[in-house]
Design a protein around this motif. Structure first.
Motif, short mmCIF file in Angstrom:
data_model
loop_
_atom_site.label_atom_id
_atom_site.label_comp_id
_atom_site.label_asym_id
_atom_site.label_seq_id
_atom_site.Cartn_x
_atom_site.Cartn_y
_atom_site.Cartn_z
N ASN A 1 0.83 -1.21 0.00
CA ASN A 1 0.00 0.00 0.00
C ASN A 1 0.86 1.25 0.00
OD1 ASN A 1 -2.24 1.59 0.01
ND2 ASN A 1 -2.78 1.23 2.16
N ASN A 2 2.13 1.10 -0.35
CA ASN A 2 3.03 2.26 -0.27
C ASN A 2 3.24 2.98 -1.58
OD1 ASN A 2 3.44 1.86 2.47
ND2 ASN A 2 5.00 0.29 2.08
N TYR A 3 2.60 2.52 -2.63
CA TYR A 3 2.77 3.22 -3.92
C TYR A 3 1.94 4.49 -3.93
CZ TYR A 3 4.96 -1.09 -5.57
OH TYR A 3 5.77 -2.17 -5.73
N GLU A 4 2.25 5.33 -4.92
CA GLU A 4 1.62 6.66 -4.95
C GLU A 4 0.22 6.68 -5.53
OE1 GLU A 4 3.77 9.74 -6.75
OE2 GLU A 4 5.22 9.90 -5.11
N GLY A 5 -0.15 5.69 -6.31
CA GLY A 5 -1.40 5.74 -7.06
C GLY A 5 -2.64 5.93 -6.21
N ARG A 6 -3.68 6.45 -6.85
CA ARG A 6 -4.95 6.67 -6.16
C ARG A 6 -6.04 5.69 -6.62
NH1 ARG A 6 -7.58 10.63 -7.28
NH2 ARG A 6 -6.50 11.42 -9.12
N CYS A 7 -5.69 4.81 -7.59
CA CYS A 7 -6.67 3.84 -8.08
C CYS A 7 -6.14 2.43 -7.78
CB CYS A 7 -6.87 4.01 -9.58
SG CYS A 7 -7.63 5.59 -10.00
N ALA A 8 -7.06 1.54 -7.38
CA ALA A 8 -6.59 0.22 -6.95
C ALA A 8 -6.89 -0.86 -7.99
CB ALA A 8 -7.26 -0.17 -5.63
N SER A 9 -5.92 -1.77 -8.11
CA SER A 9 -6.12 -2.91 -9.01
C SER A 9 -5.99 -4.21 -8.22
CB SER A 9 -5.07 -2.88 -10.12
OG SER A 9 -3.79 -3.10 -9.57
N LEU A 10 -6.51 -5.27 -8.83
CA LEU A 10 -6.32 -6.61 -8.31
C LEU A 10 -5.26 -7.25 -9.18
CD1 LEU A 10 -7.72 -8.88 -6.39
CD2 LEU A 10 -8.61 -9.70 -8.55
N GLU A 11 -4.13 -7.62 -8.58
CA GLU A 11 -3.02 -8.19 -9.34
C GLU A 11 -3.18 -9.71 -9.35
OE1 GLU A 11 -0.71 -6.17 -10.91
OE2 GLU A 11 -2.13 -4.64 -10.24
N ALA A 12 -3.88 -10.19 -10.38
CA ALA A 12 -4.24 -11.61 -10.41
C ALA A 12 -3.03 -12.53 -10.47
CB ALA A 12 -5.17 -11.88 -11.60
N MET A 13 -1.94 -12.08 -11.09
CA MET A 13 -0.79 -12.98 -11.31
C MET A 13 0.09 -13.14 -10.07
SD MET A 13 0.33 -9.91 -11.77
CE MET A 13 0.10 -9.23 -13.41
N LEU A 14 -0.12 -12.33 -9.06
CA LEU A 14 0.75 -12.43 -7.87
C LEU A 14 0.52 -13.73 -7.13
CD1 LEU A 14 0.58 -8.82 -6.39
CD2 LEU A 14 2.51 -9.89 -7.57
N LYS A 15 1.59 -14.32 -6.62
CA LYS A 15 1.50 -15.60 -5.89
C LYS A 15 0.87 -15.40 -4.51
CE LYS A 15 3.63 -19.06 -8.24
NZ LYS A 15 4.03 -18.34 -9.42
N LYS A 16 1.18 -14.24 -3.90
CA LYS A 16 0.68 -13.95 -2.56
C LYS A 16 -0.85 -13.83 -2.57
CE LYS A 16 2.11 -10.86 0.97
NZ LYS A 16 2.38 -9.45 1.23
N ASP A 17 -1.48 -14.10 -1.42
CA ASP A 17 -2.94 -14.01 -1.35
C ASP A 17 -3.44 -12.56 -1.36
OD1 ASP A 17 -3.32 -16.68 -1.42
OD2 ASP A 17 -3.53 -16.92 0.76
N GLN A 18 -2.59 -11.64 -0.87
CA GLN A 18 -2.97 -10.24 -0.85
C GLN A 18 -2.64 -9.65 -2.22
OE1 GLN A 18 -1.17 -11.60 1.84
NE2 GLN A 18 -3.12 -11.78 2.93
N LYS A 19 -3.64 -9.20 -2.95
CA LYS A 19 -3.40 -8.79 -4.34
C LYS A 19 -3.85 -7.39 -4.68
CE LYS A 19 -3.40 -13.55 -5.89
NZ LYS A 19 -3.76 -14.52 -6.92
N LEU A 20 -4.23 -6.59 -3.67
CA LEU A 20 -4.63 -5.21 -3.99
C LEU A 20 -3.39 -4.35 -4.12
CD1 LEU A 20 -7.66 -4.61 -1.56
CD2 LEU A 20 -7.68 -5.44 -3.93
N LEU A 21 -3.39 -3.46 -5.10
CA LEU A 21 -2.22 -2.62 -5.33
C LEU A 21 -2.64 -1.22 -5.78
CD1 LEU A 21 0.94 -3.16 -5.41
CD2 LEU A 21 0.67 -3.25 -7.89
N PRO A 22 -2.06 -0.16 -5.15
CA PRO A 22 -2.36 1.19 -5.62
C PRO A 22 -1.60 1.42 -6.93
CG PRO A 22 -1.43 1.22 -3.40
CD PRO A 22 -1.17 -0.13 -3.99
N ARG A 23 -2.26 2.03 -7.90
CA ARG A 23 -1.60 2.29 -9.18
C ARG A 23 -1.95 3.69 -9.65
NH1 ARG A 23 0.67 -1.35 -12.44
NH2 ARG A 23 0.56 -3.58 -12.00
N LEU A 24 -1.15 4.20 -10.59
CA LEU A 24 -1.46 5.50 -11.18
C LEU A 24 -2.69 5.32 -12.08
CD1 LEU A 24 2.17 6.59 -12.08
CD2 LEU A 24 0.77 7.35 -10.13
N CYS A 25 -3.66 6.21 -11.91
CA CYS A 25 -4.97 6.02 -12.55
C CYS A 25 -4.93 6.04 -14.08
CB CYS A 25 -5.96 7.07 -12.06
SG CYS A 25 -6.18 7.01 -10.26
N ASN A 26 -3.89 6.68 -14.67
CA ASN A 26 -3.87 6.74 -16.13
C ASN A 26 -3.15 5.57 -16.80
OD1 ASN A 26 -1.35 7.45 -15.38
ND2 ASN A 26 -1.37 9.51 -16.30
#
Ligand SMILES: *[C@@H]1O[C@H](CO)[C@@H](O)[C@H](O)[C@H]1NC(C)=O
Ligand SMILES: *[C@@H]1O[C@H](CO)[C@@H](O)[C@H](O)[C@H]1NC(C)=O
Ligand SMILES: *[C@@H]1O[C@H](CO)[C@@H](O)[C@H](O)[C@H]1NC(C)=O
Ligand SMILES: *[C@@H]1O[C@H](CO)[C@@H](O)[C@H](O)[C@H]1NC(C)=O
Length: 295
Positions: free
Chosen positions: A104-129
């Protein structure tokens, strides 16, 4: 046709028309495989479905995580924050109620679900554009339906409307069945968290099964043709009132007395009962036929 079949056919129509670029991943969510910035992805979802996916509960997060497990993509969700310091909110206005952040330390204001990640926690802040694929939200049927009141000929039903459905013009398809089924359509009047309807013209003392499904009408994303997207129905069983159990018992006794050899004391009783519940002898042709042959 069963309510289920109708639903499957509707979704099948959606899947066929969408070709390979989009697909339903669960009953409530649709995957859009054309990468787009967050705002455009939201507009696309609102135009063709309901909104970007709202995973209000952790169970919904787990469901979507499982359904996308084999995917190698990042999917936009309907989750954002106004500024870097503010809290994450779903597009429905609800705050994110669980912690499934990969980071949760990235700068983005929009969240994605990173389906390819091995970890169970897959929410990631990303740049909206940034362009990413998206998960859209389909219409959602009532979670549970309350029978507010039951009369001999009517039913009053109510249910809570989820916050994102409150923001969406939609309707409910009610199928009321005894031996035959009837379909009633209601449009959500808007502005209320509680939907309340009155079903009238029912038969007294009868078991009904009621199925309620939410639907939206949208232009198909490929052909532009208006189609109905309907969720799986929520079902319940109800029995209308007006059964008059004392009268049923009286009718039973009356028929019994009539069938008996009509000994004088019983004959008197028969005529007293007949005065009170005369109507129950008339429609019963089978029994009167038996009596005719005996007389
Ligand atoms: C209502 O639901 C039934 C059963 O799922 C379906 O056959 C019918 O097409 C639906 N009607 C509308 C207008 O959505
Ligand atoms: C149905 O019941 C609710 C209370 O649960 C009541 O507010 C509403 O007026 C009733 N509607 C009708 C049409 O009887
Ligand atoms: C609607 O939600 C409120 C609060 O969660 C609950 O108390 C109420 O029973 C619900 N009503 C229906 C009709 O489900
Ligand atoms: C009830 O049924 C009667 C006769 O079928 C019809 O004329 C009337 O409009 C119905 N009422 C409602 C509220 O559906």
């Amino acid at each position: 046709m069963l309510p289920h079949e109708g639903k499957t056919l509707l979704w099948l129509a959606v899947l066929v028309s969408l070709g390979l670029t989009e697909g339903q991943i669960t009953t409530d969510y649709i995957r859009v495989q054309t990468p787009m910035p967050w705002t455009e992805a939201r507009e696309f979802c609102q135009k063709h479905y309901v909104d970007l996916a709202v995973l209000s509960t952790e169970e919904q997060y787990f469901t979507v995580r499982t359904a996308t497990a084999s995917s190698k993509a990042s999917f936009w969700l309907g989750l954002q924050r106004q500024s870097l310091g503010s809290s994450w909110k779903w597009v429905s206005g609800e705050e994110l109620g669980y912690k499934q952040w990969y980071n949760n330390n990235y700068e983005g204001r929009c969240a994605s679900l990173e389906a390819m990640l091995k970890k169970d926690q897959k929410l990631l802040p990303r740049l909206c554009n940034e362009p990413h694929m998206a998960l859209c939200q389909g219409p959602v049927s009532p979670q549970s339906v309350t029978v507010s009141s039951v009369g001999a000929h009517r039913l009053n039903l109510s249910w809570n409307v989820s916050s994102f459905m409150q923001m969406t013009p939609h309707g409910y398809n009610l199928t009321v069945c005894t031996n035959t089924c009837e379909t009633l359509l209601y449009s959500y009047p808007g502005g209320s968290a509680l939907m309340n309807i009155d079903v009238s013209n029912l038969t007294s003392c009868t078991e009904y099964s009621v199925a309620i499904a939410a639907f939206v009408v949208r232009p198909d994303s490929r052909t532009g043709e208006e189609i109905i997207l309907q969720d799986e129905p929520t079902t319940l069983q109800v029995k209308t009132g007006g059964c008059h159990d004392w009268k049923k018992l009286l009718c039973f006794l009356l028929k019994l007395l009539k069938l008996a050899s009509l000994a004088p004391p019983l004959w008197v009783l028969y005529h007293i009962f007949k005065k009170v519940a005369d109507d129950c002898l008339e429609p019963d042709h089978e029994i009167s036929a038996v009596l005719t042959t005996e007389e």
